[in-house]
Design a protein around this motif. Structure first.
Motif, PDB file in Angstrom:
ATOM      1  N   ASN A 169      -0.611  -1.083  -1.670  1.00 47.14           N
ATOM      2  CA  ASN A 169       0.211  -1.497  -0.534  1.00 47.14           C
ATOM      3  C   ASN A 169       0.943  -2.803  -0.818  1.00 47.14           C
ATOM      4  OD1 ASN A 169      -0.322   0.614   1.387  1.00 47.14           O
ATOM      5  ND2 ASN A 169      -2.416  -0.170   1.504  1.00 47.14           N
ATOM      6  N   ALA A 179       3.823  -1.725  -3.461  1.00 45.64           N
ATOM      7  CA  ALA A 179       4.884  -0.864  -2.924  1.00 45.64           C
ATOM      8  C   ALA A 179       4.920  -1.022  -1.404  1.00 45.64           C
ATOM      9  CB  ALA A 179       4.644   0.592  -3.322  1.00 45.64           C
ATOM     10  N   PRO A 180       5.482  -2.135  -0.922  1.00 46.59           N
ATOM     11  CA  PRO A 180       5.441  -2.419   0.523  1.00 46.59           C
ATOM     12  C   PRO A 180       6.194  -1.407   1.378  1.00 46.59           C
ATOM     13  CG  PRO A 180       6.874  -3.967  -0.642  1.00 46.59           C
ATOM     14  CD  PRO A 180       6.143  -3.188  -1.681  1.00 46.59           C
ATOM     15  N   ASP A 181       7.057  -0.594   0.766  1.00 44.69           N
ATOM     16  CA  ASP A 181       7.810   0.399   1.528  1.00 44.69           C
ATOM     17  C   ASP A 181       7.006   1.678   1.757  1.00 44.69           C
ATOM     18  OD1 ASP A 181       7.930   0.729  -1.256  1.00 44.69           O
ATOM     19  OD2 ASP A 181       9.633   2.109  -1.086  1.00 44.69           O
ATOM     20  N   LYS A 182       5.782   1.753   1.160  1.00 46.61           N
ATOM     21  CA  LYS A 182       4.917   2.909   1.334  1.00 46.61           C
ATOM     22  C   LYS A 182       3.574   2.448   1.898  1.00 46.61           C
ATOM     23  CE  LYS A 182       6.967   5.321  -2.630  1.00 46.61           C
ATOM     24  NZ  LYS A 182       6.683   5.977  -3.938  1.00 46.61           N
ATOM     25  N   ARG A 183       2.795   3.387   2.444  1.00 44.94           N
ATOM     26  CA  ARG A 183       1.487   3.053   2.963  1.00 44.94           C
ATOM     27  C   ARG A 183       0.424   3.891   2.286  1.00 44.94           C
ATOM     28  NH1 ARG A 183       1.434  -1.476   3.892  1.00 44.94           N
ATOM     29  NH2 ARG A 183      -0.586  -1.251   4.913  1.00 44.94           N
TER      30      ARG A 183
END
Length: 227
Positions: free
Chosen positions: A92, A95-99
């Protein structure tokens, strides 16, 4: 030898030893046509830079390999990396654009049970049971067939560049220096003497007991020297 002329290679990816960088280099090398990888009880197969298979590992299906390669790391440095990784949120954070719900739960677990490295050393058995990344390198290796291959080459994360060059020498294919530069763009990783100094004698003793087989098998010591 495979159809492309390269020795069939098995890479054993041990968590937090530089394995992602090794895989990137092998995938990016135009001379490495294919290789297999074992990571966290999964078998991954790569061909011409692409992953073509991922499945749960069944050790009785692992065929004999001419060459197996693994990278190891000082247990303290590896523990620091594991603790930092999960404390920051794992994937997380990368890749802050995914969870990634599993990594979010792991972050909460670490922050509640062992927010500091000192506390982590005191809780290693419980943490490793919940987060297998913390398990000793020897744990993962002992679960695999022995011998893994006709030849097994063990590199050290502390000697990453030199040992990758030795690996490619054994594969008898050239290693593009640009690939090493890309993986080292963040600079060399050093054993954290500061973190060791901040740990109590009791915490260091617990760390050494928990990773005793790694210290013994790979000839590591807690007597670290500054540069």
């Amino acid at each position: 030898m495979d159809a492309g002329g390269m020795t069939r290679l098995l890479f054993v990816h041990l968590a937090k030893t530089g394995g992602i960088s090794v895989r990137r280099i092998l995938k990016a090398s135009k001379k490495v046509n294919s290789f297999d990888c074992i990571h966290n009880h999964f078998l991954l197969r790569f061909q011409y830079g692409r992953r073509v298979e991922r499945r749960r590992l069944s050790t009785n299906e692992i065929g004999p390999y001419p060459l197996a390669f693994l990278m190891v790391r000082h247990p303290l440095e590896r523990l620091i990396s594991c603790h930092s990784y999960f404390s920051a949120g794992g994937l997380n954070a990368q890749a802050p654009d995914k969870r990634f719900p599993a990594d979010q739960l792991a972050q909460q677990f670490i922050q509640q049970l062992a927010p500091s490295l000192e506390q982590c050393c005191h809780q290693l058995p419980e943490i490793a049971e919940h987060l297998p990344h913390f398990k000793p390198m020897s744990f993962w290796l002992d679960a695999l067939p022995n011998p893994l291959a006709d030849r097994v080459f063990t590199g050290r994360q502390e000697n990453f560049d030199a040992d990758l060059k030795l690996l490619f020498h054994q594969l008898q294919v050239p290693l593009d220096p640009v690939l090493l530069q890309r993986c080292n763009s963040s600079g060399p990783k050093k054993i954290s003497l500061t973190s060791m100094a901040e740990l109590s004698t009791d915490a260091l003793a617990k760390l050494q007991v928990f990773y005793a087989e790694d210290f013994r098998r790979f000839n590591y010591s807690l007597k670290l020297e500054a540069d």
